[in-house]
Design a protein around this motif. Structure first.
Motif, PDB file in Angstrom:
ATOM      1  N   LEU A 135      21.237 -53.817  45.935  1.00 53.07           N
ATOM      2  CA  LEU A 135      21.853 -52.645  46.571  1.00 53.07           C
ATOM      3  C   LEU A 135      23.074 -53.008  47.412  1.00 53.07           C
ATOM      4  N   ALA A 136      23.143 -54.233  47.914  1.00 54.69           N
ATOM      5  CA  ALA A 136      24.305 -54.658  48.702  1.00 54.69           C
ATOM      6  C   ALA A 136      25.579 -54.678  47.862  1.00 54.69           C
ATOM      7  N   ASP A 137      25.439 -54.888  46.535  1.00 54.49           N
ATOM      8  CA  ASP A 137      26.603 -54.967  45.653  1.00 54.49           C
ATOM      9  C   ASP A 137      26.758 -53.782  44.712  1.00 54.49           C
ATOM     10  N   PHE A 138      25.782 -52.878  44.691  1.00 56.36           N
ATOM     11  CA  PHE A 138      25.798 -51.757  43.750  1.00 56.36           C
ATOM     12  C   PHE A 138      26.340 -50.513  44.429  1.00 56.36           C
ATOM     13  N   SER A 139      27.126 -49.753  43.694  1.00 55.00           N
ATOM     14  CA  SER A 139      27.580 -48.468  44.230  1.00 55.00           C
ATOM     15  C   SER A 139      27.499 -47.420  43.125  1.00 55.00           C
ATOM     16  N   CYS A 140      27.197 -46.215  43.532  1.00 61.15           N
ATOM     17  CA  CYS A 140      27.129 -45.092  42.603  1.00 61.15           C
ATOM     18  C   CYS A 140      28.549 -44.679  42.224  1.00 61.15           C
ATOM     19  N   PRO A 141      28.700 -43.963  41.099  1.00 60.46           N
ATOM     20  CA  PRO A 141      30.033 -43.525  40.677  1.00 60.46           C
ATOM     21  C   PRO A 141      30.743 -42.660  41.733  1.00 60.46           C
ATOM     22  N   ASN A 142      29.974 -41.890  42.476  1.00 60.73           N
ATOM     23  CA  ASN A 142      30.530 -41.076  43.551  1.00 60.73           C
ATOM     24  C   ASN A 142      30.153 -41.749  44.871  1.00 60.73           C
ATOM     25  N   PRO A 143      31.112 -42.104  45.723  1.00 62.56           N
ATOM     26  CA  PRO A 143      30.784 -42.793  46.974  1.00 62.56           C
ATOM     27  C   PRO A 143      29.923 -41.970  47.929  1.00 62.56           C
ATOM     28  N   ASN A 144      29.790 -40.674  47.697  1.00 59.01           N
ATOM     29  CA  ASN A 144      28.945 -39.824  48.541  1.00 59.01           C
ATOM     30  C   ASN A 144      27.476 -39.870  48.126  1.00 59.01           C
ATOM     31  N   TRP A 145      27.196 -40.426  46.962  1.00 59.62           N
ATOM     32  CA  TRP A 145      25.829 -40.507  46.473  1.00 59.62           C
ATOM     33  C   TRP A 145      25.154 -41.766  47.012  1.00 59.62           C
ATOM     34  N   THR A 146      23.832 -41.726  47.101  1.00 65.41           N
ATOM     35  CA  THR A 146      23.060 -42.853  47.625  1.00 65.41           C
ATOM     36  C   THR A 146      22.213 -43.456  46.505  1.00 65.41           C
TER      37      THR A 146
END
Length: 174
Positions: A135-146
């Motif tokens: 999770l420290a390196d993963f991000s969702c396509p939309n930065p507002n999503w968790t």
């Protein structure tokens, strides 16, 4: 045979734990056709045994004789597969983007044969990635999503491949 509800639930819980932690039966195969002619385990040695303890896979060492001057490469790759979803913070119940991602950590070492045509293969160990590291390196396509991880499975592949051969003489998967 009548099973009580308690026993059925206990068996189901054990199965869920095994699936959730990625526990599977290891499959091992030694094929000395993929080794120098005359290769064999020395007396008291055998095919390596790999064990999983939380995120760490450890495989025992072994000794192979009859390899002449042929070196080998031993490799242990541990793959962590994460499943989950990206959630819209405005609605925790709304899944907006499910994901399945894998990360592999690998250790590899060239093992040199001795003058007596023996290969002393040392024990190998490698650790998979934790959910927190992922999770420290993963991000969702939309930065507002968790991102939320709902499952982690660990698998591994151990191989010992002799120089000049394309296929491993020892392959263990789990």
């Amino acid at each position: 045979m009548k099973l009580s509800l308690r026993r059925v639930l206990a068996l189901f819980a054990a199965l869920l734990i095994a699936v959730a932690t990625g526990m599977t039966a290891a499959q091992a195969a030694t094929n000395f056709d993929n080794a120098p002619q005359g290769a064999h385990y020395t007396k008291g040695s055998a095919e390596p045994v790999c064990t999983l303890d939380e995120l760490t896979v450890t495989c025992t060492g072994t000794e192979i004789a009859g390899v002449g001057n042929t070196n080998a490469t031993v490799t242990l790759a541990v793959t962590s597969t994460f499943t989950g979803e990206c959630q819209n913070p405005g609605s925790k119940d709304k899944v907006v983007d499910p994901f399945t991602e894998s990360d592999t950590n690998t250790t590899s070492e060239v093992v040199t044969s001795t003058k007596n045509g023996r290969l002393k293969v040392p024990a190998q160990s490698e650790t998979g990635e934790s959910s927190e590291e992922f999770l420290a390196d993963f991000s969702c396509p939309n930065p507002n999503w968790t991102p939320v991880v709902s499952g982690v499975a660990l698998s591994y592949i151990y191989t010992l491949t002799f120089e000049g051969f394309t296929e491993p003489a020892i392959r263990i998967t789990g």
